[in-house]
Design a protein around this motif. Sequence first.
Motif, PDB file in Angstrom:
ATOM      1  N   VAL A 144       0.861  -1.182   0.000  1.00  0.00           N
ATOM      2  CA  VAL A 144       0.000   0.000   0.000  1.00  0.00           C
ATOM      3  C   VAL A 144       0.896   1.229   0.000  1.00  0.00           C
ATOM      4  CG1 VAL A 144      -1.824   1.236   1.203  1.00  0.00           C
ATOM      5  CG2 VAL A 144      -1.772  -1.262   1.259  1.00  0.00           C
ATOM      6  N   ASN A 145       0.832   1.982  -1.081  1.00  0.00           N
ATOM      7  CA  ASN A 145       1.750   3.103  -1.264  1.00  0.00           C
ATOM      8  C   ASN A 145       1.512   4.223  -0.252  1.00  0.00           C
ATOM      9  OD1 ASN A 145       2.997   1.912  -3.457  1.00  0.00           O
ATOM     10  ND2 ASN A 145       1.674   2.909  -4.962  1.00  0.00           N
ATOM     11  N   ASP A 147       1.280   8.072   0.757  1.00  0.00           N
ATOM     12  CA  ASP A 147       0.680   9.219   0.078  1.00  0.00           C
ATOM     13  C   ASP A 147       1.526  10.458   0.354  1.00  0.00           C
ATOM     14  OD1 ASP A 147      -0.842  11.256  -0.940  1.00  0.00           O
ATOM     15  OD2 ASP A 147      -2.647  10.788   0.213  1.00  0.00           O
ATOM     16  N   SER A 158      -7.211   3.321  -0.306  1.00  0.00           N
ATOM     17  CA  SER A 158      -7.094   2.932  -1.717  1.00  0.00           C
ATOM     18  C   SER A 158      -7.211   1.426  -1.922  1.00  0.00           C
ATOM     19  CB  SER A 158      -5.743   3.401  -2.277  1.00  0.00           C
ATOM     20  OG  SER A 158      -4.672   2.667  -1.681  1.00  0.00           O
ATOM     21  N   VAL A 159      -7.213   0.649  -0.841  1.00  0.00           N
ATOM     22  CA  VAL A 159      -7.234  -0.809  -0.935  1.00  0.00           C
ATOM     23  C   VAL A 159      -8.660  -1.288  -1.176  1.00  0.00           C
ATOM     24  CG1 VAL A 159      -6.690  -2.958   0.267  1.00  0.00           C
ATOM     25  CG2 VAL A 159      -5.248  -0.938   0.604  1.00  0.00           C
ATOM     26  N   SER A 160      -8.822  -2.171  -2.128  1.00  0.00           N
ATOM     27  CA  SER A 160     -10.156  -2.636  -2.502  1.00  0.00           C
ATOM     28  C   SER A 160     -10.701  -3.644  -1.493  1.00  0.00           C
ATOM     29  CB  SER A 160     -10.108  -3.295  -3.885  1.00  0.00           C
ATOM     30  OG  SER A 160      -9.438  -4.542  -3.820  1.00  0.00           O
ATOM     31  N   THR A 361       7.493  -1.404  -6.464  1.00  0.00           N
ATOM     32  CA  THR A 361       6.588  -0.783  -7.419  1.00  0.00           C
ATOM     33  C   THR A 361       5.210  -1.412  -7.272  1.00  0.00           C
ATOM     34  OG1 THR A 361       8.373  -0.318  -8.980  1.00  0.00           O
ATOM     35  CG2 THR A 361       6.122  -0.344  -9.856  1.00  0.00           C
ATOM     36  N   ALA A 362       4.208  -0.585  -6.951  1.00  0.00           N
ATOM     37  CA  ALA A 362       2.828  -1.030  -6.792  1.00  0.00           C
ATOM     38  C   ALA A 362       1.922  -0.035  -7.494  1.00  0.00           C
ATOM     39  CB  ALA A 362       2.470  -1.130  -5.310  1.00  0.00           C
ATOM     40  N   ASP A 363       0.983  -0.534  -8.274  1.00  0.00           N
ATOM     41  CA  ASP A 363       0.100   0.325  -9.075  1.00  0.00           C
ATOM     42  C   ASP A 363       0.913   1.259  -9.964  1.00  0.00           C
ATOM     43  OD1 ASP A 363      -2.207  -0.786  -7.956  1.00  0.00           O
ATOM     44  OD2 ASP A 363      -2.214   0.638  -6.303  1.00  0.00           O
ATOM     45  N   GLY A 364       2.055   0.754 -10.450  1.00  0.00           N
ATOM     46  CA  GLY A 364       2.894   1.526 -11.358  1.00  0.00           C
ATOM     47  C   GLY A 364       3.730   2.597 -10.692  1.00  0.00           C
TER      48      GLY A 364
END
Length: 398
Positions: A144-145, A147, A158-160, A361-364
Amino acid sequence: MNPRLELLQPYPFEKLRKLLATANPQATGLPLVDLSIGEPKHDAPELAKQAIVNSLAGLSGYPPTKGDPALRTAISGWLANRYRIKAPDPETQVLPVLGSREALFAIAQTVVDPNAGGLVVCPNPFYQIYEGAALLAGAEPFYVNADPTNHFLSDWRSVSPAVWHRTQLLYVCNPGNPAGSVMPLEDWQMLFELADEHDFVIASDECYSEIYLDESQPPLGGLQAAVALGRDDFRRLVSFSSLSKRSNLPGLRSGFVAGDAQIIAKFLLYRTYHGSAMSGVVTAASLAAWQDEEHVRANRQTYREKFDAVLEILGPVMDVQRPQASFYLWARTPYDDAKFTHDLLDQQAVKVLPGSYVSRTADGINPGENRIRIALVAPLADCVEGAKRIASFMTNNP
């Protein structure tokens, strides 16, 4: 061989050694200033040293896996005083551990079902132990990036729901490494509600909790947040802390885990086989350290002096902020962080850690890209010298 060992990535400092192998800091004629590793360099408290000397007779017996009752009681009392909560039950809610690192790894081996296709959610940037623990427990890490618009706190929102549904363990680093931000109560409330809904455990890594820079605002801890939200049983939560940073005792390998009694019971069962009982010598030094706050306040004051001096130098030339708690600066670089780190050592004989080495790298996005972690653990004069050289480097490499 365990095939999951092949999934482990090189540790950040192994990557750093390879990166810097072609640098030639000796050519600068300057003495090396190493600000790369978060290893406390302040003096260990004399009271802990004396306790070791006085306890050497304790080496003749096997220590209990559950830990000495006096130490468990001291840790419980420290938690009560530090967080203004009712003391956790030292019999069922507190366990001494051999440093928070080994316990943070071991908790995943305790709570993860390797046959369930589960996820272990980690902050990003992160402590690489979280990732390795997840992989070797048979789970998949999910990152989880941080912010950057919210003090580099993890963007849990942001986590689904699909991810949370598969989650078995969530690692929280609070205060965070490397940015030093403290998670607010509303984030704790959200995570507790998610843990209840999706049945996962929260492991709160709080090893930087005592290196706060405003004496009037000690960081909110996980157990404290739980009590504030009516979760006096600490359900689904275990909190980890250590004497390494608080008391400058990284070589002692001493910390604790506290929280949910049901999780602690299973963790104790695991540790009975894991062989991680604390010796009487370490116990004596730990007992002395947890019962004294004077050396901790002096430690914080030393770090404040270093942050004040270093930020006065770096603030005008770098994008860098004073953390709430920790001994790191999380600074932006004008170009690739790995190349910047190499060039800085090569031209100024200052060693730091590339931010991308403590991130994935997560979600680009790699949230450590174009950042460096600066550890202000060296003596004040060395930190100031290092900051001056970094500022000079920035001026010459805008």
